[in-house]
Design a protein around this motif. Structure first.
Motif, PDB file in Angstrom:
ATOM      1  N   GLY A  84      -7.675 -11.817  38.329  1.00 41.20           N
ATOM      2  CA  GLY A  84      -7.606 -10.684  39.228  1.00 41.20           C
ATOM      3  C   GLY A  84      -8.438  -9.509  38.756  1.00 41.20           C
ATOM      4  N   PRO A  85      -8.556  -8.484  39.579  1.00 43.47           N
ATOM      5  CA  PRO A  85      -9.342  -7.296  39.223  1.00 43.47           C
ATOM      6  C   PRO A  85      -8.574  -6.415  38.241  1.00 43.47           C
ATOM      7  CG  PRO A  85      -8.295  -6.981  41.341  1.00 43.47           C
ATOM      8  CD  PRO A  85      -7.978  -8.389  40.941  1.00 43.47           C
ATOM      9  N   PRO A  86      -9.275  -5.617  37.452  1.00 45.47           N
ATOM     10  CA  PRO A  86      -8.582  -4.628  36.620  1.00 45.47           C
ATOM     11  C   PRO A  86      -7.913  -3.588  37.514  1.00 45.47           C
ATOM     12  CG  PRO A  86     -10.934  -4.252  36.557  1.00 45.47           C
ATOM     13  CD  PRO A  86     -10.737  -5.541  37.306  1.00 45.47           C
ATOM     14  N   ALA A  87      -6.920  -2.903  36.964  1.00 43.21           N
ATOM     15  CA  ALA A  87      -6.161  -1.970  37.795  1.00 43.21           C
ATOM     16  C   ALA A  87      -5.640  -0.812  36.956  1.00 43.21           C
ATOM     17  CB  ALA A  87      -4.988  -2.687  38.459  1.00 43.21           C
ATOM     18  N   ARG A  88      -5.478   0.281  37.642  1.00 44.43           N
ATOM     19  CA  ARG A  88      -4.796   1.446  37.068  1.00 44.43           C
ATOM     20  C   ARG A  88      -3.400   1.496  37.697  1.00 44.43           C
ATOM     21  NH1 ARG A  88      -5.671   7.405  39.251  1.00 44.43           N
ATOM     22  NH2 ARG A  88      -4.205   8.568  37.923  1.00 44.43           N
ATOM     23  N   VAL A  89      -2.388   1.413  36.874  1.00 42.02           N
ATOM     24  CA  VAL A  89      -1.006   1.474  37.333  1.00 42.02           C
ATOM     25  C   VAL A  89      -0.454   2.859  37.015  1.00 42.02           C
ATOM     26  CG1 VAL A  89       1.331   0.586  37.007  1.00 42.02           C
ATOM     27  CG2 VAL A  89      -0.606  -0.998  37.059  1.00 42.02           C
ATOM     28  N   VAL A  90       0.128   3.492  38.006  1.00 40.84           N
ATOM     29  CA  VAL A  90       0.764   4.798  37.804  1.00 40.84           C
ATOM     30  C   VAL A  90       2.229   4.673  38.224  1.00 40.84           C
ATOM     31  CG1 VAL A  90       0.744   7.251  38.339  1.00 40.84           C
ATOM     32  CG2 VAL A  90      -1.413   5.970  38.310  1.00 40.84           C
ATOM     33  N   ALA A 114       3.569  -5.662  43.082  1.00 41.74           N
ATOM     34  CA  ALA A 114       2.521  -4.831  43.668  1.00 41.74           C
ATOM     35  C   ALA A 114       1.136  -5.325  43.258  1.00 41.74           C
ATOM     36  CB  ALA A 114       2.719  -3.369  43.252  1.00 41.74           C
ATOM     37  N   TYR A 115       0.998  -5.716  41.991  1.00 38.38           N
ATOM     38  CA  TYR A 115      -0.310  -6.204  41.530  1.00 38.38           C
ATOM     39  C   TYR A 115      -0.670  -7.523  42.226  1.00 38.38           C
ATOM     40  CZ  TYR A 115      -4.154  -7.812  38.665  1.00 38.38           C
ATOM     41  OH  TYR A 115      -5.387  -8.277  38.257  1.00 38.38           O
ATOM     42  N   ALA A 116       0.301  -8.352  42.525  1.00 37.40           N
ATOM     43  CA  ALA A 116       0.018  -9.595  43.241  1.00 37.40           C
ATOM     44  C   ALA A 116      -0.630  -9.296  44.590  1.00 37.40           C
ATOM     45  CB  ALA A 116       1.300 -10.402  43.430  1.00 37.40           C
ATOM     46  N   GLN A 117      -0.104  -8.308  45.306  1.00 38.75           N
ATOM     47  CA  GLN A 117      -0.724  -7.954  46.587  1.00 38.75           C
ATOM     48  C   GLN A 117      -2.107  -7.360  46.360  1.00 38.75           C
ATOM     49  OE1 GLN A 117       1.672  -6.608  49.784  1.00 38.75           O
ATOM     50  NE2 GLN A 117       0.289  -4.953  50.365  1.00 38.75           N
ATOM     51  N   PHE A 118      -2.239  -6.517  45.350  1.00 42.49           N
ATOM     52  CA  PHE A 118      -3.524  -5.904  45.033  1.00 42.49           C
ATOM     53  C   PHE A 118      -4.574  -6.967  44.718  1.00 42.49           C
ATOM     54  CE2 PHE A 118      -6.430  -3.971  41.869  1.00 42.49           C
ATOM     55  CZ  PHE A 118      -6.904  -2.899  42.613  1.00 42.49           C
ATOM     56  N   ALA A 119      -4.152  -8.048  44.038  1.00 42.11           N
ATOM     57  CA  ALA A 119      -5.059  -9.128  43.654  1.00 42.11           C
ATOM     58  C   ALA A 119      -5.169 -10.202  44.724  1.00 42.11           C
ATOM     59  CB  ALA A 119      -4.590  -9.749  42.340  1.00 42.11           C
ATOM     60  N   ASP A 120      -4.533  -9.957  45.890  1.00 44.48           N
ATOM     61  CA  ASP A 120      -4.570 -10.908  47.005  1.00 44.48           C
ATOM     62  C   ASP A 120      -4.002 -12.266  46.605  1.00 44.48           C
ATOM     63  OD1 ASP A 120      -5.026 -11.560  49.642  1.00 44.48           O
ATOM     64  OD2 ASP A 120      -7.049 -12.335  49.260  1.00 44.48           O
ATOM     65  N   ARG A 121      -2.859 -12.228  45.904  1.00 47.03           N
ATOM     66  CA  ARG A 121      -2.184 -13.450  45.480  1.00 47.03           C
ATOM     67  C   ARG A 121      -0.804 -13.516  46.136  1.00 47.03           C
ATOM     68  NH1 ARG A 121      -5.219 -16.980  42.104  1.00 47.03           N
ATOM     69  NH2 ARG A 121      -3.182 -17.783  41.487  1.00 47.03           N
ATOM     70  N   SER A 122      -0.478 -14.679  46.658  1.00 45.23           N
ATOM     71  CA  SER A 122       0.861 -14.918  47.199  1.00 45.23           C
ATOM     72  C   SER A 122       1.679 -15.615  46.110  1.00 45.23           C
ATOM     73  CB  SER A 122       0.783 -15.785  48.462  1.00 45.23           C
ATOM     74  OG  SER A 122       2.078 -16.036  48.957  1.00 45.23           O
ATOM     75  N   VAL A 123       2.497 -14.849  45.421  1.00 44.92           N
ATOM     76  CA  VAL A 123       3.225 -15.346  44.257  1.00 44.92           C
ATOM     77  C   VAL A 123       4.700 -15.004  44.404  1.00 44.92           C
ATOM     78  CG1 VAL A 123       3.417 -15.253  41.734  1.00 44.92           C
ATOM     79  CG2 VAL A 123       1.181 -14.980  42.819  1.00 44.92           C
ATOM     80  N   ALA A 124       5.569 -15.957  44.119  1.00 45.49           N
ATOM     81  CA  ALA A 124       7.003 -15.721  44.203  1.00 45.49           C
ATOM     82  C   ALA A 124       7.435 -14.704  43.154  1.00 45.49           C
ATOM     83  CB  ALA A 124       7.764 -17.031  44.010  1.00 45.49           C
ATOM     84  N   VAL A 125       8.399 -13.866  43.515  1.00 46.56           N
ATOM     85  CA  VAL A 125       8.938 -12.893  42.569  1.00 46.56           C
ATOM     86  C   VAL A 125       9.513 -13.598  41.339  1.00 46.56           C
ATOM     87  CG1 VAL A 125      10.769 -11.178  42.246  1.00 46.56           C
ATOM     88  CG2 VAL A 125       9.350 -11.108  44.292  1.00 46.56           C
ATOM     89  N   ALA A 126      10.060 -14.792  41.532  1.00 50.16           N
ATOM     90  CA  ALA A 126      10.604 -15.549  40.397  1.00 50.16           C
ATOM     91  C   ALA A 126       9.517 -15.861  39.376  1.00 50.16           C
ATOM     92  CB  ALA A 126      11.245 -16.840  40.893  1.00 50.16           C
ATOM     93  N   ASP A 127       8.314 -16.161  39.839  1.00 46.20           N
ATOM     94  CA  ASP A 127       7.212 -16.446  38.920  1.00 46.20           C
ATOM     95  C   ASP A 127       6.781 -15.184  38.177  1.00 46.20           C
ATOM     96  OD1 ASP A 127       7.179 -19.122  39.668  1.00 46.20           O
ATOM     97  OD2 ASP A 127       5.736 -18.776  41.291  1.00 46.20           O
ATOM     98  N   ILE A 128       6.825 -14.055  38.862  1.00 47.99           N
ATOM     99  CA  ILE A 128       6.487 -12.799  38.195  1.00 47.99           C
ATOM    100  C   ILE A 128       7.533 -12.473  37.124  1.00 47.99           C
ATOM    101  CG2 ILE A 128       6.226 -10.310  38.548  1.00 47.99           C
ATOM    102  CD1 ILE A 128       5.175 -11.026  41.387  1.00 47.99           C
ATOM    103  N   ALA A 129       8.801 -12.709  37.429  1.00 46.83           N
ATOM    104  CA  ALA A 129       9.858 -12.471  36.444  1.00 46.83           C
ATOM    105  C   ALA A 129       9.665 -13.337  35.213  1.00 46.83           C
ATOM    106  CB  ALA A 129      11.223 -12.726  37.076  1.00 46.83           C
ATOM    107  N   ARG A 130       9.272 -14.572  35.415  1.00 48.08           N
ATOM    108  CA  ARG A 130       9.027 -15.452  34.260  1.00 48.08           C
ATOM    109  C   ARG A 130       7.855 -14.942  33.434  1.00 48.08           C
ATOM    110  NH1 ARG A 130      10.772 -19.685  37.620  1.00 48.08           N
ATOM    111  NH2 ARG A 130       8.705 -19.999  38.495  1.00 48.08           N
ATOM    112  N   ALA A 131       6.808 -14.509  34.105  1.00 49.52           N
ATOM    113  CA  ALA A 131       5.651 -13.982  33.375  1.00 49.52           C
ATOM    114  C   ALA A 131       6.010 -12.734  32.592  1.00 49.52           C
ATOM    115  CB  ALA A 131       4.511 -13.671  34.359  1.00 49.52           C
ATOM    116  N   ALA A 132       6.973 -11.973  33.118  1.00 49.67           N
ATOM    117  CA  ALA A 132       7.424 -10.760  32.430  1.00 49.67           C
ATOM    118  C   ALA A 132       8.441 -11.060  31.345  1.00 49.67           C
ATOM    119  CB  ALA A 132       8.018  -9.784  33.445  1.00 49.67           C
ATOM    120  N   GLY A 133       8.871 -12.325  31.227  1.00 50.89           N
ATOM    121  CA  GLY A 133       9.898 -12.681  30.257  1.00 50.89           C
ATOM    122  C   GLY A 133      11.262 -12.153  30.628  1.00 50.89           C
TER     123      GLY A 133
END
Length: 349
Positions: A84-90, A114-133
């Motif tokens: 995905g693209p780099p991003a500034r998170v505020v 939010a970053y998933a939408q920014f990167a134009d990715r359709s990703v389940a919230v469960a997968d994001i939670a796993r990536a976040a540990g």
């Protein structure tokens, strides 16, 4: 959104905080462990934006600053995994950390969403939670981001070697890692009862202190886990679904004053938190009160708001309470919107 357009746009996410009534099964002999009864509140709420940038960077207000390192690490992992693209998170409005609002998991998962939408990715919230540990103990925060309202999840299936060393698996969420998201058992709008949020002068239970508390307290007796599960499913949840305020208050007070694990959590808290809870039990101003997770935040329900405010104002003057306000349930999912990437972000409503 096409890449040429998305360079002019960012993504904003707004969601509520998570408050916990109780973890449900901290014994595990049933074959499952953890699970939580929880709900989303409107205030305090989280607001963050993901904006175009040449490099990854994360900025935050005072509350959100506690999670800058974790969000930075997650952003880098997601960018690499998704190309995905780099991003500034505020983080414009962060949740108070280590207080009982589920700030760590909610912040990480919301910004990942939010970053998933920014990167134009359709990703389940469960997968994001796993990536976040995250979501290794309870699925409350990820599920509430998707749903809002009142929620009971079913915890995790025990691994085959659970019986050999239960303490290895009965740990706080930050030590449990990102597992399979617990299934949602009950998801419903919470009634329109005002929620009185109270921040007493208490202990912030997190990190190694929390891990050691779990290690010496768990597993709890099996009979106590069954009592808690019965109270959640047959009393608390049914009262919410039937909008039965009296039955609800009775169930909340049982979980606060009589359930085994919550009593252990309260034992770890400051004298001010204990005094507040005893005042709520003795006085006529509060109908029911709960302490979220290890606290110190408490939330209460009252039919006498003027009397409750008067008493809490007195307790604030006595150094028992730091602040308090009325909130309510957030019965809708997180809002995720495209916004113009303006230099002055204050112009974006």
């Amino acid at each position: 959104m096409a890449e040429s357009i998305s360079k002019e746009w960012g993504v904003r996410i707004r969601t509520g905080c998570r408050v916990s009534y109780t973890l449900i099964d901290l014994n595990g002999e049933s074959g499952r462990r953890n699970g939580m009864a929880s709900m989303a509140l409107r205030s305090p709420g989280l607001e963050a934006v993901v904006l175009p940038s040449d490099v990854n960077k994360v900025e935050a207000d005072e509350n959100g600053s506690a999670h800058v390192a974790a969000v930075t690490g997650l952003l880098e992992r997601l960018q690499e995994a998704w190309q995905g693209p780099p991003a500034r998170v505020v983080i414009r409005k962060g949740l108070p950390p280590h207080t009982g609002f589920g700030s760590g998991t909610t912040t990480a998962v919301a910004i990942g969403r939010a970053y998933a939408q920014f990167a134009d990715r359709s990703v389940a919230v469960a997968d994001i939670a796993r990536a976040a540990g995250r979501a290794g103990t309870s699925g409350a925060s990820p599920n509430l981001i998707e749903r809002g309202g009142f929620l009971v999840d079913g915890g995790h299936l025990n691994p085959d070697d659970f019986g050999e060393d239960p303490k290895r698996y009965l740990v706080p969420t930050r030590y449990a890692g990102g597992g399979k998201r617990p299934p949602v058992l009950i998801s419903a709008p919470f009634p329109s009862w005002p929620v009185l949020v109270i921040i007493p002068n208490g202990n912030q239970m997190h990190g190694e202190v929390e891990r050691q508390f779990f290690a010496r307290t768990l597993p709890i007796p099996a009979e106590e886990a069954r009592r808690t599960a019965h109270a959640v499913l047959m009393n608390l949840a049914t009262a919410v679904l039937e909008s039965d305020y009296t039955a609800f208050c009775r169930a909340v007070n049982f979980l606060t004053y009589e359930s085994y694990f919550k009593r252990k959590q309260i034992d770890m808290q400051s004298a001010q938190v204990k005094f507040l809870l005893e005042e709520a039990r003795r006085g006529p101003e509060i109908d029911a009160i709960a302490m979220s997770s290890e606290g110190p935040m408490c939330y209460a329900f009252t039919r006498r708001p003027q009397d409750a405010v008067r008493r809490l104002t007195e307790l604030r003057g006595e150094g028992v309470v730091r602040e308090f306000w009325f909130s309510g349930a957030r019965n809708v999912p997180a809002s995720v919107d495209w916004i113009p990437a303006l230099e002055d972000q204050t112009l974006v409503d």
